[in-house]
Design a protein around this motif. Structure first.
Motif, PDB file in Angstrom:
ATOM      1  N   UNK A 110      41.292 130.374  20.500  1.00 18.79           N
ATOM      2  CA  UNK A 110      40.934 131.579  19.743  1.00 18.79           C
ATOM      3  C   UNK A 110      39.579 131.743  19.342  1.00 18.79           C
ATOM      4  N   UNK A 111      38.973 132.898  19.583  1.00 12.82           N
ATOM      5  CA  UNK A 111      37.369 133.332  19.334  1.00 12.82           C
ATOM      6  C   UNK A 111      37.466 134.375  18.198  1.00 12.82           C
ATOM      7  N   UNK A 112      36.286 134.203  17.514  1.00 12.41           N
ATOM      8  CA  UNK A 112      35.967 135.245  16.448  1.00 12.41           C
ATOM      9  C   UNK A 112      35.156 134.672  15.676  1.00 12.41           C
ATOM     10  N   UNK A 113      35.049 135.425  14.438  1.00 12.80           N
ATOM     11  CA  UNK A 113      34.089 134.995  13.250  1.00 12.80           C
ATOM     12  C   UNK A 113      34.900 134.492  12.268  1.00 12.80           C
ATOM     13  N   UNK A 114      34.626 133.398  12.001  1.00 18.32           N
ATOM     14  CA  UNK A 114      35.528 132.533  10.689  1.00 18.32           C
ATOM     15  C   UNK A 114      35.043 133.282   9.468  1.00 18.32           C
ATOM     16  N   UNK A 115      36.075 133.395   8.711  1.00 16.35           N
ATOM     17  CA  UNK A 115      35.958 134.069   7.286  1.00 16.35           C
ATOM     18  C   UNK A 115      36.220 133.228   6.314  1.00 16.35           C
ATOM     19  N   UNK A 116      35.171 132.784   5.313  1.00 14.12           N
ATOM     20  CA  UNK A 116      35.601 132.075   4.403  1.00 14.12           C
ATOM     21  C   UNK A 116      36.454 132.501   3.432  1.00 14.12           C
ATOM     22  N   UNK A 117      37.742 131.789   2.801  1.00 12.10           N
ATOM     23  CA  UNK A 117      38.583 132.579   2.019  1.00 12.10           C
ATOM     24  C   UNK A 117      38.165 132.162   0.522  1.00 12.10           C
ATOM     25  N   UNK A 118      38.007 133.097  -0.393  1.00 10.81           N
ATOM     26  CA  UNK A 118      37.618 132.771  -1.511  1.00 10.81           C
ATOM     27  C   UNK A 118      38.366 133.476  -2.629  1.00 10.81           C
ATOM     28  N   UNK A 119      39.241 134.390  -1.995  1.00  9.92           N
ATOM     29  CA  UNK A 119      40.290 134.782  -3.145  1.00  9.92           C
ATOM     30  C   UNK A 119      41.292 133.857  -3.386  1.00  9.92           C
ATOM     31  N   UNK A 120      41.474 133.647  -4.903  1.00 12.79           N
ATOM     32  CA  UNK A 120      42.416 132.357  -5.360  1.00 12.79           C
ATOM     33  C   UNK A 120      43.715 132.455  -4.849  1.00 12.79           C
ATOM     34  N   UNK A 121      44.376 133.665  -4.832  1.00 11.86           N
ATOM     35  CA  UNK A 121      45.657 133.856  -4.441  1.00 11.86           C
ATOM     36  C   UNK A 121      45.803 133.438  -2.744  1.00 11.86           C
ATOM     37  N   UNK A 122      44.754 134.234  -1.994  1.00 13.58           N
ATOM     38  CA  UNK A 122      44.938 133.978  -0.632  1.00 13.58           C
ATOM     39  C   UNK A 122      44.785 132.513  -0.311  1.00 13.58           C
ATOM     40  N   UNK A 123      43.819 131.912  -0.919  1.00 17.33           N
ATOM     41  CA  UNK A 123      43.588 130.473  -0.762  1.00 17.33           C
ATOM     42  C   UNK A 123      44.743 129.666  -0.953  1.00 17.33           C
ATOM     43  N   UNK A 124      45.314 129.669  -2.021  1.00 13.43           N
ATOM     44  CA  UNK A 124      46.435 128.990  -2.248  1.00 13.43           C
ATOM     45  C   UNK A 124      47.800 129.398  -1.416  1.00 13.43           C
ATOM     46  N   UNK A 125      47.856 130.700  -0.940  1.00 12.99           N
ATOM     47  CA  UNK A 125      48.851 130.880  -0.061  1.00 12.99           C
ATOM     48  C   UNK A 125      48.499 130.266   1.429  1.00 12.99           C
ATOM     49  N   UNK A 126      47.206 130.253   1.621  1.00 16.51           N
ATOM     50  CA  UNK A 126      46.840 129.786   3.041  1.00 16.51           C
ATOM     51  C   UNK A 126      46.916 128.236   3.110  1.00 16.51           C
ATOM     52  N   UNK A 127      46.747 127.517   2.089  1.00 11.22           N
ATOM     53  CA  UNK A 127      46.734 126.131   2.008  1.00 11.22           C
ATOM     54  C   UNK A 127      48.563 125.790   2.077  1.00 11.22           C
TER      55      UNK A 127
END
Length: 223
Positions: A110-127
């Protein structure tokens, strides 16, 4: 907006299959199946002019891959082009000549530009997706991360739009060539990984049961 699960993967300069094109796939279902079969990826990134490849865990939704790590990791700073690979080895292909030897495998890049997740809700959902990807049922069983732990954790998001998939299956390719007359054995040596019996922490009280979502994986195939 979710990616179209039916639309084929786009061919780009990074994903176009230039060698062994018959092993390539543009089927997004193949990409998802490869990602779903594992939980460890290798994250490739250039740091200060030098390539760095880091093994780490991941999870996904329909649109993106989530990659987990520590805030101290230079490879997880975000905002830079990366390449994430996932590979499963299904066996050795042993031909009559060494030149024709190979590997049965499934791989995705998978290629692309990695985005650092900073939104608390998205971060929790991603984890949660990363945790559930490796061990379904564990997120609701174990304690959730607190604010300090979340601050010490980095999560990158990478779009699944630009990806390259290759799959090799089957026997050697030299069965109809001149080497077939050598009288040598040829074929495949399959490789499978199976989850073993859970081993408890030595300090656990004896009466602590193994949770069902972990116990039921014993003896099942990995990847």
């Amino acid at each position: 907006m979710a990616l179209d699960p039916i639309a084929p993967l786009p061919e780009t300069d990074l994903t176009r299959h230039r060698r062994l094109r018959d092993q390539g796939s543009l089927d997004r279902a193949d990409l998802n199946a490869i990602l779903d079969a594992g939980f460890v990826c290798h994250l490739g990134v250039v740091i200060e002019g030098r390539p760095l490849v880091v093994p780490t865990v991941y999870g996904r939704d329909e649109r993106q891959l989530y990659v987990h790590g520590s805030v101290a990791s230079r490879s997880l700073s975000g905002g830079t082009p990366v390449c994430v690979t996932v590979t499963h080895v299904d066996g050795l292909v042993l031909a009559r000549s060494v030149f024709e030897h190979g590997v049965n495998y499934r791989s995705a890049m998978i290629h692309g530009e990695a985005r650092k997740v900073t939104d608390p809700d998205e971060k929790l959902a991603g984890l949660r997706r990363v945790t559930e990807h490796a061990t379904p049922g564990q997120w609701s069983y174990a304690r959730s991360p607190n604010r300090k732990e979340l601050a010490a954790t980095t999560l990158l998001a990478l779009s699944l739009e630009e990806a390259s998939v290759k799959i090799r299956t089957g026997p050697p390719d030299d069965g109809d060539g001149p080497d077939a007359d050598l009288g040598l054995w040829a074929g495949t040596l399959p490789l499978t990984s199976v989850w073993g019996a859970p081993v408890g922490d030595p300090v656990l009280p004896d009466e602590t049961p193994v949770p069902e979502h972990i116990a039921r994986r014993e003896g099942t195939r990995y990847a």
